[in-house]
Design a protein around this motif. Sequence first.
Motif, PDB file in Angstrom:
ATOM      1  N   ARG A 110       0.938  -1.183  -0.082  1.00  0.00           N
ATOM      2  CA  ARG A 110      -0.061  -0.133  -0.060  1.00  0.00           C
ATOM      3  C   ARG A 110       0.846   1.225  -0.108  1.00  0.00           C
ATOM      4  NH1 ARG A 110      -2.831  -2.735   4.017  1.00  0.00           N
ATOM      5  NH2 ARG A 110      -2.285  -1.329   5.549  1.00  0.00           N
ATOM      6  N   SER A 111       1.830   1.189   0.682  1.00  0.00           N
ATOM      7  CA  SER A 111       2.857   2.496   0.924  1.00  0.00           C
ATOM      8  C   SER A 111       3.397   2.758  -0.533  1.00  0.00           C
ATOM      9  CB  SER A 111       3.617   2.379   1.998  1.00  0.00           C
ATOM     10  OG  SER A 111       3.036   2.034   3.363  1.00  0.00           O
ATOM     11  N   LEU A 112       3.907   1.561  -1.079  1.00  0.00           N
ATOM     12  CA  LEU A 112       4.717   1.749  -2.258  1.00  0.00           C
ATOM     13  C   LEU A 112       3.753   2.198  -3.584  1.00  0.00           C
ATOM     14  CD1 LEU A 112       7.361   1.332  -3.700  1.00  0.00           C
ATOM     15  CD2 LEU A 112       6.617  -1.148  -4.261  1.00  0.00           C
ATOM     16  N   THR A 113       2.613   1.629  -3.371  1.00  0.00           N
ATOM     17  CA  THR A 113       1.757   2.120  -4.602  1.00  0.00           C
ATOM     18  C   THR A 113       1.166   3.442  -4.477  1.00  0.00           C
ATOM     19  OG1 THR A 113      -0.124   1.039  -3.400  1.00  0.00           O
ATOM     20  CG2 THR A 113       1.298  -0.054  -5.088  1.00  0.00           C
ATOM     21  N   LYS A 114       1.093   3.774  -3.188  1.00  0.00           N
ATOM     22  CA  LYS A 114       0.557   4.987  -2.849  1.00  0.00           C
ATOM     23  C   LYS A 114       1.793   6.335  -3.258  1.00  0.00           C
ATOM     24  CE  LYS A 114      -0.735   8.196   0.899  1.00  0.00           C
ATOM     25  NZ  LYS A 114      -1.107   8.261   2.729  1.00  0.00           N
ATOM     26  N   GLU A 115       2.892   6.000  -2.925  1.00  0.00           N
ATOM     27  CA  GLU A 115       3.980   6.816  -3.383  1.00  0.00           C
ATOM     28  C   GLU A 115       4.302   6.968  -4.943  1.00  0.00           C
ATOM     29  OE1 GLU A 115       7.799   6.684  -1.360  1.00  0.00           O
ATOM     30  OE2 GLU A 115       6.949   6.401   0.596  1.00  0.00           O
ATOM     31  N   VAL A 116       4.158   5.981  -5.635  1.00  0.00           N
ATOM     32  CA  VAL A 116       4.106   5.703  -6.917  1.00  0.00           C
ATOM     33  C   VAL A 116       3.041   6.621  -7.617  1.00  0.00           C
ATOM     34  CG1 VAL A 116       3.970   4.479  -9.107  1.00  0.00           C
ATOM     35  CG2 VAL A 116       5.324   3.738  -6.992  1.00  0.00           C
ATOM     36  N   ILE A 154       1.550  -9.073  -4.593  1.00  0.00           N
ATOM     37  CA  ILE A 154       1.880  -8.883  -6.117  1.00  0.00           C
ATOM     38  C   ILE A 154       0.760  -8.529  -7.077  1.00  0.00           C
ATOM     39  CG2 ILE A 154       2.496 -10.238  -8.010  1.00  0.00           C
ATOM     40  CD1 ILE A 154       4.003 -12.177  -6.109  1.00  0.00           C
ATOM     41  N   THR A 155      -0.371  -8.900  -6.907  1.00  0.00           N
ATOM     42  CA  THR A 155      -1.521  -8.768  -7.645  1.00  0.00           C
ATOM     43  C   THR A 155      -1.733  -6.944  -7.446  1.00  0.00           C
ATOM     44  OG1 THR A 155      -2.448 -10.738  -7.353  1.00  0.00           O
ATOM     45  CG2 THR A 155      -4.070  -8.874  -8.122  1.00  0.00           C
ATOM     46  N   HIS A 156      -1.751  -6.509  -6.139  1.00  0.00           N
ATOM     47  CA  HIS A 156      -2.107  -5.000  -5.920  1.00  0.00           C
ATOM     48  C   HIS A 156      -0.941  -4.274  -6.521  1.00  0.00           C
ATOM     49  CE1 HIS A 156      -3.367  -1.585  -3.589  1.00  0.00           C
ATOM     50  NE2 HIS A 156      -2.140  -1.163  -3.764  1.00  0.00           N
TER      51      HIS A 156
END
Length: 723
Positions: free
Chosen positions: A625-631, A684-686
């Motif tokens: 969640r944190s990684l995709t939020k920053e991206v 991985i899916t997220h």
Amino acid sequence: MDGDELSGLHCFRHLRDHVVTSIDSINSILSAEFMRASIHDKGDKDSVILLKAKARASISLNGEDVGVNLDEEETTNFRDRLLPLIIGLLRTAKLPFVLRTYRDTLTADMKTAIKTAVAELLPVLVGQPPESDMGAEHTVDADGGGLSLASKLRSLSSGSFVQLLATIFKIVQAHLVRAAEVKRAIEWVMCNLDGHYAADSVAAAIALGAMVAESSQESNGQGGALPLSASLRSTSKVLSSPGKGSDAISPSNLSKNFRADVLRENAEAVFAACDAAHGRWAKLLGVRALLHPKLRLQDFLSIYNITQEFITSTEKVGGRLGYSIRGTLQSQAKSFVDFQHESRMTKIRAVLDQETWVEVDVPDEFQAIVSSLFDSEAIVSGSKDNAESNMTESYSNEGSQVGSVAQNEPTDSSSTTAVNAAQGKAEVIERKKSDAVTSSQSNNSNTKERGKNATQTLEYGGVSYHMVNCGLILLKMLSEYIDMNHLLPALSLEVVHRVVEILKFFNTRTCQLVLGAGAMQVSGLKSITSKHLALASQVISFIYAIIPELRQILFLKVPEPRKSLLLSEFDRVAQDYKVHRDEIHTKLVQIMRERLLVHLRGLPQIVESWNRPEDADPQPSQFARSLTKEVGFLQRVLSRTLHEVDVQAIFRQVVVIFHSQISDAFSRLEIGTPQAKDRLHRDITHILGCIRSLPSDNSNNSATPNWGQLDEFLAQRFGAEAS
């Protein structure tokens, strides 16, 4: 007298002295009359010009001026008046000497006229009564020798100083018209009397004068008195055959040398007068040498152009280049460019150090600059040359009249033409920009009616650029350099060098402040964010985009032999901007890579919790969640600021890094329970869902957007159906 017939006769013993005295008296009379006709009978045109100048001192120099040229009838009468004087001075061989005296008198008269004009007009221009400054202590030379006079010259506004120069221009012109007419009259007598009733008399006078001059030189070489015997015998021979004067005297080398001596002294007299005028004008400029570089472009251009027109006009009369005044003008023009450049360098340095790299709206003025200066179609079609030609057409036409003194053509308003033209050229450029502003405002109003705010970005070449304050300031400065380049074409090379210098400085300093994080020290920024980097990229991209057309505009005035070196300079600057932009984009990719590595370092602790059976959270892990939020945040920032092609190029690299780094990290994990395997699949899916949504220009052959190593890892662990 040389024979034996009169020897021993007491009554003729003083005859030789009487003849010499008579010749000297005749020479004095002829010389005085020649000086009177050539200089002193020109009338009171100087006074009339000064009276009109004083009356117009508080307004502009418009209206009719004093006619300084002679009409055809006056020219004929003037030549007829000089003809017998010239013949007499030729016969006595005194014309070269008289022309030297005439040269000195003409030069002194020119200096006095300019000195008087400055002394009388200066008090009016500075707003003081003439009586308060007309004392002997103030009527000093125009070279600023008197502190009071120099101070007053420096206290004049640029407009008043141009009025003073215009009046001096007119006075000098009046004197040079007369001098040029004298020169032409002597040339006419010496060379162009074919078929004229006095042709034989002139030919005989030239031959006789040549022999008298030769005998005088020989006698002076021997230390004896002037031998009149040869002169008298020659006179007797010529007068004995008046109808065959031209045939009797062949054009010997003696006559040719004498004629050349006369013509040389004739030309020297006019050139000396022009040179004196140049010297006085140059000294007036020199008094204000420290003020002119600090003037506005339009004000300096008025002084520069009237001086240029003065030089051209007087050189046409004098027949030679005035190197001293050209050097003075070129020196002051270069000082002007140097000062203007240094002030802009100081300003852009301060602006950059205060820049907070926050996006600003683009006022209409700056969009107008882009529209008026960087019109690709106009540059390619060459219409800028046509526009420049049209802009200066009236200036050139009127200006050419000033130099027509030598051709005796009307020049009633020549001295004011240069003033008006100087203002006109600058006003045309301002008008073009004003028209562009009006057009831009109209377009903006139409756009706003459709619900769009067109002032947020700067449009160029169909591309929108987000701008910060320092970028707009640099654009304004570049437009000012272009104005200097157009209006001071003789200094185009200097201007181009300065443009290269300021472009280099802007690029280097911006790199230090943003990529090098220097803004955290000088501007007080707490950090350099992706938003700061994106805005810096936009400014650098805009400058990089306009460099080719900026170069094309500036090089219109650069001499061909110097272009190749400057072209390479511009190419290097453009390459530096491109490298800088690419480095900013690389930095954005690096920021995302560093954030990914930070999250990956905490991944093992998160995976430990996946093996707990009581953990039934259906959400992806904090890592995912944190990684995709920053991206997603980076995507939103860059997509709002950068061009689409740049965003895609950046995220293409981000996608590759995510695939490789995350798949490697997941492959090293020890997943031993079904719960952990489910959490891994969920993460991985997220993450892949986020990667699929990134605006990358997909370079692989897969139909799946942004397919890569993480997809392969998913397929290996969970099968093709799961992938």
